[in-house]
Write an enzyme that holds these catalytic residues in place. Sequence first.
Site, PDB file in Angstrom:
ATOM      1  CE  LYS A  79      13.097  26.060 -17.780  1.00 55.63           C
ATOM      2  NZ  LYS A  79      13.184  24.719 -17.179  1.00 55.63           N
TER       3      LYS A  79
ATOM      4  CE1 TYR B 213      41.649  43.808 -26.422  1.00 54.08           C
ATOM      5  CE2 TYR B 213      39.459  42.968 -26.866  1.00 54.08           C
ATOM      6  CZ  TYR B 213      40.284  43.950 -26.361  1.00 54.08           C
ATOM      7  OH  TYR B 213      39.740  45.070 -25.791  1.00 54.08           O
TER       8      TYR B 213
HETATM    9  C1  LIG Z   1      12.779  23.819 -18.139  1.00 56.63           C
HETATM   10  C2  LIG Z   1      11.849  22.724 -17.784  1.00 56.63           C
HETATM   11  C3  LIG Z   1      10.948  22.220 -18.745  1.00 56.63           C
HETATM   12  C4  LIG Z   1      11.025  22.584 -20.198  1.00 56.63           C
HETATM   13  O1  LIG Z   1      12.109  21.889 -20.768  1.00 56.63           O
HETATM   14  P1  LIG Z   1      12.437  21.911 -22.332  1.00 56.63           P
HETATM   15  O2  LIG Z   1      13.530  20.926 -22.472  1.00 56.63           O
HETATM   16  O3  LIG Z   1      12.844  23.293 -22.663  1.00 56.63           O
HETATM   17  O4  LIG Z   1      11.201  21.507 -23.047  1.00 56.63           O
HETATM   18  C5  LIG Z   1       9.995  21.306 -18.316  1.00 56.63           C
HETATM   19  N1  LIG Z   1       9.955  20.885 -17.026  1.00 56.63           N
HETATM   20  C6  LIG Z   1      10.828  21.316 -16.104  1.00 56.63           C
HETATM   21  C7  LIG Z   1      10.740  20.804 -14.711  1.00 56.63           C
HETATM   22  C8  LIG Z   1      11.817  22.234 -16.451  1.00 56.63           C
HETATM   23  O5  LIG Z   1      12.697  22.644 -15.526  1.00 56.63           O
END
Ligand SMILES: *Cc1c(COP(=O)(O)O)cnc(C)c1O
Length: 401
Positions: free
Chosen positions: A63, A283
């Site tokens: 993702k 800044y």
């Molecule tokens: C993002 C996500 C993962 C992966 O999580 P990590 O901590 O990056 O391994 C797995 N399952 C779900 C439902 C997620 O939202």
Amino acid sequence: MERLSEAHPVPERWSGEPGSAGTTARPSTEAEGLLTVDLAAIRANYRQLGALAGGAAVAGVVKADAYGLGVVPVAEALAAAGCRTFFVAHFGEALELRPVLPEAEIFVLNGLAAGSEAACAAARIRPVLNSIEQAASWSREAARQGARLPAAVQVDTGMSRLGLAPADVEALASDAGFLEHTDLVLVMSHLACADEPENPANAAQLGRFLELSALLPEARRSLANSAGTFLGPRFRFDLVRPGIALYGGNPFAARPNPMRAAAKLQGRVIQLRDVPAGTAVGYGHRFVTHRPTRLATVGVGYADGWPRRLGNRAALWHGDRRLPVVGRVSMDSMVVDAGIVDAAPSGGADLQPGDLLDLIGPRQTLDDVARAADTISYEILTSLGWRFERRYIDEPAGAPA
Ligand SMILES: *Cc1c(COP(=O)(O)O)cnc(C)c1O
């Protein structure tokens, strides 16, 4: 999405190693930030998790553009390492991935968006059904097609984020229409505290997952993210779902990182100046030099996802030399203390405009940067902006990784 590495091929002499640029003239087309992704390291992390998972299959969570590293090259590398199942968050991400991996099993974690049912089925994408309503619309779509359509069901075991509440799981389990039209291929849930192995919430969620999944028809089961995969065999079920561990982030909050670094981040020196003691920088004049100082301005700022709160806090590295960030981080640049003027060899005399400094590298890990910015590795990686040129390195085909 356009990838800068394709739009602007980078000449050989900017090989990406600090000190290798060797020229004071800085071509205007060259990227001021460079993100180098080590695909061999990602495959090695995938295999390490596979060895740990024993009988469980290992999915790839890709993702958010594979946590900012580039979903197409990352997914292809994972597929080459044997990964057959992928998770994205949004339906649009699944549509982007489908032509890249025509045969892969692709799940959409955020669920079935209203109106997307037909397109989802047509692309052979598997929604994670997170509510009774989503389950009903998927069944309706299947009935309309006269088919049985595959999907996952997520049950909420104690995170209160996504998935069916326990009472809804019971309702779904006795819904003949759902069972007739939906091919339940996966029952899953997600752990809220897996990065704290001692947290009793893990065992509590495991217990609820066993109860709730037993109510549903026989299907593969999945509970563990990266950290969950390390919690022990009872948490792994049929499929584990690592994301951050594949990309080299530490799956634990307070233990040494077992994974291999997969991302290197560099910023280019765009200007050098020598200033006397008592010179204010950046800044708000939040830093004042206390000795004659060579300052180097680096073309990476908070617009690139480099946290503004790292001003006066973090450092960049020139090989093994630590250059503190001085003053505030600007939108497009920041300033580092490159040493005492002319104090060779440890002064700033060796730096040239065009040189690359390490933001994330061997001397300062992804998790070091996250800690300094009071955040987590996930947020650092997924915030890295489009101005970083993504460059991919790999071992030659057939080489052991
Ligand atoms: C993002 C996500 C993962 C992966 O999580 P990590 O901590 O990056 O391994 C797995 N399952 C779900 C439902 C997620 O939202």
